[in-house]
Motif scaffolding. Structure first.
Motif, PDB file in Angstrom:
ATOM      1  N   THR A 182       0.275  -0.964   0.126  1.00 13.30           N
ATOM      2  CA  THR A 182      -0.060   0.315   0.112  1.00 13.30           C
ATOM      3  C   THR A 182       0.973   1.526  -0.197  1.00 13.30           C
ATOM      4  O   THR A 182       0.358   2.466  -0.566  1.00 13.30           O
ATOM      5  N   GLY A 183       2.093   1.162   0.227  1.00 11.90           N
ATOM      6  CA  GLY A 183       3.042   2.036  -0.277  1.00 11.90           C
ATOM      7  C   GLY A 183       2.921   3.029   1.423  1.00 11.90           C
ATOM      8  O   GLY A 183       4.069   3.760   1.960  1.00 11.90           O
ATOM      9  N   SER A 184       2.332   2.812   3.033  1.00  8.99           N
ATOM     10  CA  SER A 184       3.016   2.305   3.999  1.00  8.99           C
ATOM     11  C   SER A 184       3.738   1.349   4.456  1.00  8.99           C
ATOM     12  O   SER A 184       4.104  -0.127   4.441  1.00  8.99           O
ATOM     13  N   SER A 185       3.673   1.803   5.895  1.00 12.46           N
ATOM     14  CA  SER A 185       5.035   1.158   7.248  1.00 12.46           C
ATOM     15  C   SER A 185       3.714   0.081   7.983  1.00 12.46           C
ATOM     16  O   SER A 185       3.035   0.663   7.993  1.00 12.46           O
ATOM     17  N   ASP A 186       4.424  -1.108   8.339  1.00 11.78           N
ATOM     18  CA  ASP A 186       3.578  -1.370   9.492  1.00 11.78           C
ATOM     19  C   ASP A 186       4.370  -2.219  10.549  1.00 11.78           C
ATOM     20  O   ASP A 186       5.878  -2.967   9.888  1.00 11.78           O
ATOM     21  N   VAL A 187       5.052  -2.463  11.896  1.00 13.57           N
ATOM     22  CA  VAL A 187       5.127  -3.500  12.077  1.00 13.57           C
ATOM     23  C   VAL A 187       4.866  -5.009  13.029  1.00 13.57           C
ATOM     24  O   VAL A 187       3.550  -4.650  13.273  1.00 13.57           O
ATOM     25  N   TYR A 188       5.735  -5.603  12.609  1.00 13.93           N
ATOM     26  CA  TYR A 188       4.683  -6.939  13.467  1.00 13.93           C
ATOM     27  C   TYR A 188       6.045  -7.832  14.395  1.00 13.93           C
ATOM     28  O   TYR A 188       6.449  -7.155  14.043  1.00 13.93           O
ATOM     29  N   ARG A 189       5.461  -8.214  15.712  1.00 14.54           N
ATOM     30  CA  ARG A 189       6.242  -8.948  15.765  1.00 14.54           C
ATOM     31  C   ARG A 189       6.684 -10.370  15.942  1.00 14.54           C
ATOM     32  O   ARG A 189       5.479 -11.416  15.460  1.00 14.54           O
ATOM     33  N   ILE A 190       7.044 -11.047  16.461  1.00 18.20           N
ATOM     34  CA  ILE A 190       7.603 -12.456  16.100  1.00 18.20           C
ATOM     35  C   ILE A 190       7.543 -13.004  17.014  1.00 18.20           C
ATOM     36  O   ILE A 190       8.563 -12.472  17.615  1.00 18.20           O
ATOM     37  N   LEU A 191       6.911 -13.890  17.625  1.00 15.34           N
ATOM     38  CA  LEU A 191       6.184 -15.232  18.501  1.00 15.34           C
ATOM     39  C   LEU A 191       6.809 -16.718  18.035  1.00 15.34           C
ATOM     40  O   LEU A 191       5.558 -17.253  17.146  1.00 15.34           O
ATOM     41  N   GLN A 192       7.990 -16.928  18.473  1.00 14.34           N
ATOM     42  CA  GLN A 192       8.684 -17.666  17.795  1.00 14.34           C
ATOM     43  C   GLN A 192       9.551 -18.620  18.775  1.00 14.34           C
ATOM     44  O   GLN A 192      10.075 -18.873  19.873  1.00 14.34           O
ATOM     45  N   LYS A 193       9.139 -19.924  18.833  1.00 15.86           N
ATOM     46  CA  LYS A 193       9.803 -21.164  19.034  1.00 15.86           C
ATOM     47  C   LYS A 193      10.914 -21.560  18.200  1.00 15.86           C
ATOM     48  O   LYS A 193      10.329 -21.871  17.715  1.00 15.86           O
ATOM     49  N   ASN A 418      12.889 -19.368  22.707  1.00 20.65           N
ATOM     50  CA  ASN A 418      12.325 -18.997  22.475  1.00 20.65           C
ATOM     51  C   ASN A 418      12.413 -17.549  22.132  1.00 20.65           C
ATOM     52  O   ASN A 418      13.388 -16.887  22.808  1.00 20.65           O
ATOM     53  N   ILE A 419      12.183 -17.005  20.680  1.00 18.54           N
ATOM     54  CA  ILE A 419      12.642 -16.030  20.022  1.00 18.54           C
ATOM     55  C   ILE A 419      11.944 -14.918  19.596  1.00 18.54           C
ATOM     56  O   ILE A 419      10.970 -15.202  19.592  1.00 18.54           O
ATOM     57  N   ASN A 420      12.654 -13.726  20.659  1.00 16.40           N
ATOM     58  CA  ASN A 420      11.681 -12.667  19.845  1.00 16.40           C
ATOM     59  C   ASN A 420      12.055 -11.637  18.850  1.00 16.40           C
ATOM     60  O   ASN A 420      13.184 -11.055  19.409  1.00 16.40           O
ATOM     61  N   ALA A 421      11.379 -10.732  18.274  1.00 17.48           N
ATOM     62  CA  ALA A 421      11.979  -9.629  17.615  1.00 17.48           C
ATOM     63  C   ALA A 421      10.700  -9.126  16.865  1.00 17.48           C
ATOM     64  O   ALA A 421       9.784  -9.354  17.078  1.00 17.48           O
ATOM     65  N   TYR A 422      11.242  -7.828  16.335  1.00 12.20           N
ATOM     66  CA  TYR A 422      10.468  -7.381  15.477  1.00 12.20           C
ATOM     67  C   TYR A 422      10.497  -7.236  14.033  1.00 12.20           C
ATOM     68  O   TYR A 422      11.679  -6.830  14.024  1.00 12.20           O
TER      69      TYR A 422
END
Length: 479
Positions: A182-193, A418-422
């Protein structure tokens, strides 16, 4: 249950997006599953082979007709979940390296119950907080089955993490995601094992962002718009990467289970079994396009050397405090030596341990700490700076083996972190995967590694890559 949550057709359980209150931005629509296939469920195997599944018990048997999958309408039959998997056992989605679908370096797995296949979902616009995340698929554990799809804001310890496992050392596992540009930005959290099932020791891993172009992974460049970032959206720098030590817990880290290592905190009312002070983890360095490890923490290496794979686990004796062996049980003792889980479950002498059973706790008795008149709590752990682990006597091991509430088994969480990142998602219309019609995709590549130059051997071994192996000589010599 959250009062504001909608009962939704669970598109998230199919790797699609839950889009309540989505703002106009580059949106991750779904996990691209074109290089995946579901493994055969236990029910499918039973039908194909004509051999009935014989592993049911009072805990994992599902009453036929009692559950219906809201996505497919499939009804539970013959004791299986509607999916065909056995309740509490591990389900698998195979992840292949290319369209030939003949070679795989890893898989997505889940424990069949409130977590469901394919194991991963994307949430854009959490129905309470509006946040975005990549997480496990399925339902809230406390809700009626098949309702209240998992959300980023679900409570702590509600099985929010998707679990990806690696099968091959140095073999990349790729997760590709479709994006609406869409031309805009967004942030996602990664909830991973992340699980080490390579059959080898691992000293670290890399996560890279990139694009799958004509079947080949092309790593992203700074400024492409797909980037690792802080929770605030501030993008990390490839030239001067950010160490996990300066970030908040849960924002950038790779942590081993607190039940094994760690002090009491706001989420945990008891200390870790092996170390009551320090959480074991991999240190991380996060740049814009990649995250690399800086090594496994010393509290783990001093006990076990480098990261162990799932097929070389240490053995433990667990107390089943709720009478259900499939739920989390309390680690009370550990095998100081090689351990054979299959032999232990079959009643082998010394519960499958070819060494000494010991405990890192104050003692190995049950206590009535809560004052309810029932001795069902275990003692806290003791740091090895205070006292070395104490042996568990043979009579106690024999008594535990005769009691169904005491269960010998692998300490599986030693193979998981457990990995946490964005990640920040932006500029998708300019990615090499953009089709000009508002669609694009990006890939997260995960690769386990072993660096012999920095590896530390497990105490008692000379080779950092070696394991403690038990060899049983035959009881009869064949002439």
């Amino acid at each position: 249950m959250k009062g504001s949550r909608k009962v939704m057709v669970a598109v998230a359980a199919l790797g699609l997006v839950s889009a309540a209150g989505v703002a106009k931005a580059d949106v991750i629509e779904r996990w691209d599953m074109s290089l995946t296939s579901p493994a055969q469920s236990q029910q499918e195997v039973a039908i194909e082979t004509g051999i009935p599944y014989d592993g049911f018990d009072i805990f994992n048997w599902v009453e036929p007709g009692s559950l219906v999958d809201p996505n497919t309408g499939t009804v539970a039959t013959d004791g299986f979940m509607p999916s065909g998997w056995v309740k509490y056992l591990v389900g698998t989605t195979n992840i292949f390296t290319d369209l030939s679908m003949t070679s795989q370096n890893g898989a997505m797995t889940w424990k069949e119950r409130d977590t469901q296949g394919p194991g991963l979902s994307v949430v854009t616009g959490d129905d309470v907080t509006g946040q975005n995340c990549i997480m496990s698929a399925g339902w809230m554990p406390e809700s009626p089955w098949g309702t209240d799809i998992k959300q980023c804001s679900d409570p702590w310890q509600s099985s929010k993490r998707f679990k990806m496992v690696s099968y091959v050392l140095d073999g990349p596992v790729d997760l590709t995601f479709d994006v609406s540009a869409t031309g805009s930005s967004d942030v996602y959290r990664i909830l991973q094992k992340y699980g080490n099932h390579t059959g080898s020791r691992v000293t670290g891993f890399t996560q890279e962002l990139g694009f799958m172009v004509n079947g080949q992974f092309v790593k992203a460049s700074p400024g492409d718009g797909i980037a690792y970032c802080a929770k605030s959206g501030a993008v990390y720098d490839d030239v001067a990467p950010t160490p996990s030590t300066v970030m908040n817990q849960g924002e950038l880290d790779a942590l081993m289970a607190h039940g094994l290592f760690g002090a009491i905190d706001k989420h945990h009312t008891s200390t870790g079994y092996f170390n009551p002070y320090v959480r074991a983890n991999f240190g991380l360095l996060a740049g814009e396009t990649s995250i690399t490890t800086t090594g496994l923490s010393q509290v783990h290496r001093d006990l076990f050397g480098e990261w162990l794979p799932g097929d070389q686990m240490k053995g433990g004796f667990f107390y089943d405090d709720d009478g259900n062996p499939y739920t989390d049980n309390m680690l009370t003792a550990s095998c100081d030596g090689a351990f054979d889980e299959e032999a232990a479950m079959a009643g082998a002498p010394n519960a499958g341990c070819d060494g000494q059973w010991v405990t890192y706790r104050e003692d190995y008795q049950l206590h009535d700490y809560d004052g309810d008149g029932i001795a069902s709590e275990i003692a806290p752990s003791v740091g090895t700076d205070v006292r070395a682990p104490i042996p568990v006597d043979d009579a106690t091991i024999a008594a535990w083996m005769a009691d169904s509430l005491w269960v010998p088994g692998n300490i599986d969480d030693l193979a998981n972190v457990n990995i946490n990142a964005y990640i920040s998602v932006a500029g998708a219309q300019n990615w090499p995967t953009a089709d000009g019609n508002g669609n694009a995709s990006f890939t997260i590549r995960m690769t386990p590694t072993f660096d012999a130059s920095v590896a530390q051997a497990e105490p008692g071994l000379d080779d950092p890559a070696a394991f403690v192996v038990s060899m049983d000589a035959p009881t009869v010599v064949v002439p």
